[in-house]
Design a protein around this motif. Sequence first.
Motif, PDB file in Angstrom:
ATOM      1  N   TYR A 186      21.089   7.183  -5.080  1.00 43.38           N
ATOM      2  CA  TYR A 186      19.506   6.736  -5.627  1.00 43.38           C
ATOM      3  C   TYR A 186      19.303   6.405  -6.876  1.00 43.38           C
ATOM      4  O   TYR A 186      17.959   6.511  -7.637  1.00 43.38           O
ATOM      5  N   LEU A 187      20.077   6.513  -7.765  1.00 43.28           N
ATOM      6  CA  LEU A 187      20.316   6.248  -9.474  1.00 43.28           C
ATOM      7  C   LEU A 187      19.572   7.376 -10.019  1.00 43.28           C
ATOM      8  O   LEU A 187      18.727   6.830 -11.073  1.00 43.28           O
ATOM      9  N   LEU A 188      20.019   8.296  -9.770  1.00 41.93           N
ATOM     10  CA  LEU A 188      18.383   9.366 -10.114  1.00 41.93           C
ATOM     11  C   LEU A 188      19.054  10.405 -11.256  1.00 41.93           C
ATOM     12  O   LEU A 188      18.952  10.718 -12.172  1.00 41.93           O
ATOM     13  N   THR A 199       0.523  -1.412  -0.056  1.00 45.13           N
ATOM     14  CA  THR A 199       0.269   0.002   0.328  1.00 45.13           C
ATOM     15  C   THR A 199       1.108   1.712   0.666  1.00 45.13           C
ATOM     16  O   THR A 199       0.458   2.868  -0.716  1.00 45.13           O
ATOM     17  N   HIS A 200       2.286   1.473   0.206  1.00 48.18           N
ATOM     18  CA  HIS A 200       3.744   2.333   0.774  1.00 48.18           C
ATOM     19  C   HIS A 200       4.143   2.507  -0.386  1.00 48.18           C
ATOM     20  O   HIS A 200       5.135   3.770  -0.616  1.00 48.18           O
ATOM     21  N   TYR A 201       4.289   0.951  -1.431  1.00 48.90           N
ATOM     22  CA  TYR A 201       5.229   1.848  -2.514  1.00 48.90           C
ATOM     23  C   TYR A 201       4.522   1.818  -3.770  1.00 48.90           C
ATOM     24  O   TYR A 201       3.515   2.323  -3.954  1.00 48.90           O
ATOM     25  N   PRO A 202       5.306   3.519  -4.113  1.00 52.18           N
ATOM     26  CA  PRO A 202       5.010   3.691  -5.590  1.00 52.18           C
ATOM     27  C   PRO A 202       3.881   2.307  -6.509  1.00 52.18           C
ATOM     28  O   PRO A 202       4.687   1.659  -6.647  1.00 52.18           O
ATOM     29  N   ASN A 203       3.050   3.200  -7.240  1.00 55.85           N
ATOM     30  CA  ASN A 203       2.657   3.059  -8.443  1.00 55.85           C
ATOM     31  C   ASN A 203       2.943   2.962  -9.969  1.00 55.85           C
ATOM     32  O   ASN A 203       2.846   2.416 -10.720  1.00 55.85           O
ATOM     33  N   SER A 204       3.655   4.456  -9.933  1.00 56.52           N
ATOM     34  CA  SER A 204       3.914   4.866 -11.520  1.00 56.52           C
ATOM     35  C   SER A 204       5.792   5.253 -10.793  1.00 56.52           C
ATOM     36  O   SER A 204       6.315   5.760 -10.263  1.00 56.52           O
ATOM     37  N   PHE A 205       6.168   5.956 -12.310  1.00 51.85           N
ATOM     38  CA  PHE A 205       7.230   5.539 -11.817  1.00 51.85           C
ATOM     39  C   PHE A 205       7.730   7.704 -11.618  1.00 51.85           C
ATOM     40  O   PHE A 205       8.263   8.178 -10.811  1.00 51.85           O
ATOM     41  N   PRO A 206       6.806   8.535 -11.883  1.00 50.45           N
ATOM     42  CA  PRO A 206       6.528   9.577 -11.717  1.00 50.45           C
ATOM     43  C   PRO A 206       6.835  10.105  -9.787  1.00 50.45           C
ATOM     44  O   PRO A 206       7.548  10.155  -9.136  1.00 50.45           O
ATOM     45  N   ASP A 207       5.974   8.359  -9.182  1.00 47.13           N
ATOM     46  CA  ASP A 207       6.314   8.631  -7.594  1.00 47.13           C
ATOM     47  C   ASP A 207       7.265   7.844  -7.410  1.00 47.13           C
ATOM     48  O   ASP A 207       7.839   8.106  -6.171  1.00 47.13           O
ATOM     49  N   VAL A 208       7.801   6.952  -8.085  1.00 48.70           N
ATOM     50  CA  VAL A 208       9.070   6.727  -7.734  1.00 48.70           C
ATOM     51  C   VAL A 208      10.378   7.580  -7.485  1.00 48.70           C
ATOM     52  O   VAL A 208      11.270   8.227  -6.731  1.00 48.70           O
ATOM     53  N   THR A 210      12.501  10.938 -16.591  1.00 49.49           N
ATOM     54  CA  THR A 210      13.095  11.615 -14.679  1.00 49.49           C
ATOM     55  C   THR A 210      13.681  13.170 -15.009  1.00 49.49           C
ATOM     56  O   THR A 210      13.067  13.735 -14.238  1.00 49.49           O
ATOM     57  N   GLN A 211      13.956  13.664 -16.212  1.00 51.63           N
ATOM     58  CA  GLN A 211      13.686  14.439 -16.656  1.00 51.63           C
ATOM     59  C   GLN A 211      12.251  15.405 -16.714  1.00 51.63           C
ATOM     60  O   GLN A 211      11.717  16.189 -16.347  1.00 51.63           O
ATOM     61  N   GLN A 212      11.461  14.501 -17.223  1.00 53.84           N
ATOM     62  CA  GLN A 212      10.375  15.549 -17.749  1.00 53.84           C
ATOM     63  C   GLN A 212       9.151  14.904 -15.927  1.00 53.84           C
ATOM     64  O   GLN A 212       8.254  15.651 -16.041  1.00 53.84           O
ATOM     65  N   VAL A 213       9.677  14.041 -15.276  1.00 51.98           N
ATOM     66  CA  VAL A 213       8.451  13.972 -13.756  1.00 51.98           C
ATOM     67  C   VAL A 213       8.803  15.959 -13.578  1.00 51.98           C
ATOM     68  O   VAL A 213       7.993  16.522 -13.131  1.00 51.98           O
ATOM     69  N   LEU A 214      10.692  15.662 -12.922  1.00 52.53           N
ATOM     70  CA  LEU A 214      10.647  17.579 -12.386  1.00 52.53           C
ATOM     71  C   LEU A 214      10.093  18.616 -13.389  1.00 52.53           C
ATOM     72  O   LEU A 214       9.515  19.620 -12.353  1.00 52.53           O
TER      73      LEU A 214
END
Length: 119
Positions: A85-87, A23-32, A102-106
């Motif tokens: 964190y491999l960002l 329930t607390h694990y991100p469901n999408s890449f932006p959440d990660v 990752t860039q698009q999320v930010l």
Amino acid sequence: MPAMYLNVLKGAGSKRAKCRDTTHYPNSFPDVVNLSLDTILQSDQVHAGDAGQAMRKLAMVDTEAILLDLLRANERKAVILLREYLLVTVDDTGCAEMHAVTQQVLRRELTPKAQRPML
């Protein structure tokens, strides 16, 4: 012997699955991405606060061959946290890379007015 090992391994996997709280694990890449960045920002690491600023700046340029000279000294030090964190990755020449997604999320989180000072 291999059969015994496989049974132990199989049992360990089922125990982990029962204990895992999904329930607390991100469901999408932006959440990660946000979870990783939030974890850094909330840590007690010396340059944690600079990591967010570095991420935002790196998100506004090309995805690869990013000169770290674009960042302030403290932000450059914070890149170490982003790498953990491999960002962000840094190649042998000292240039950074950030995945386009990752860039698009930010970028999506920054309004156009907020993007201008980043550059």
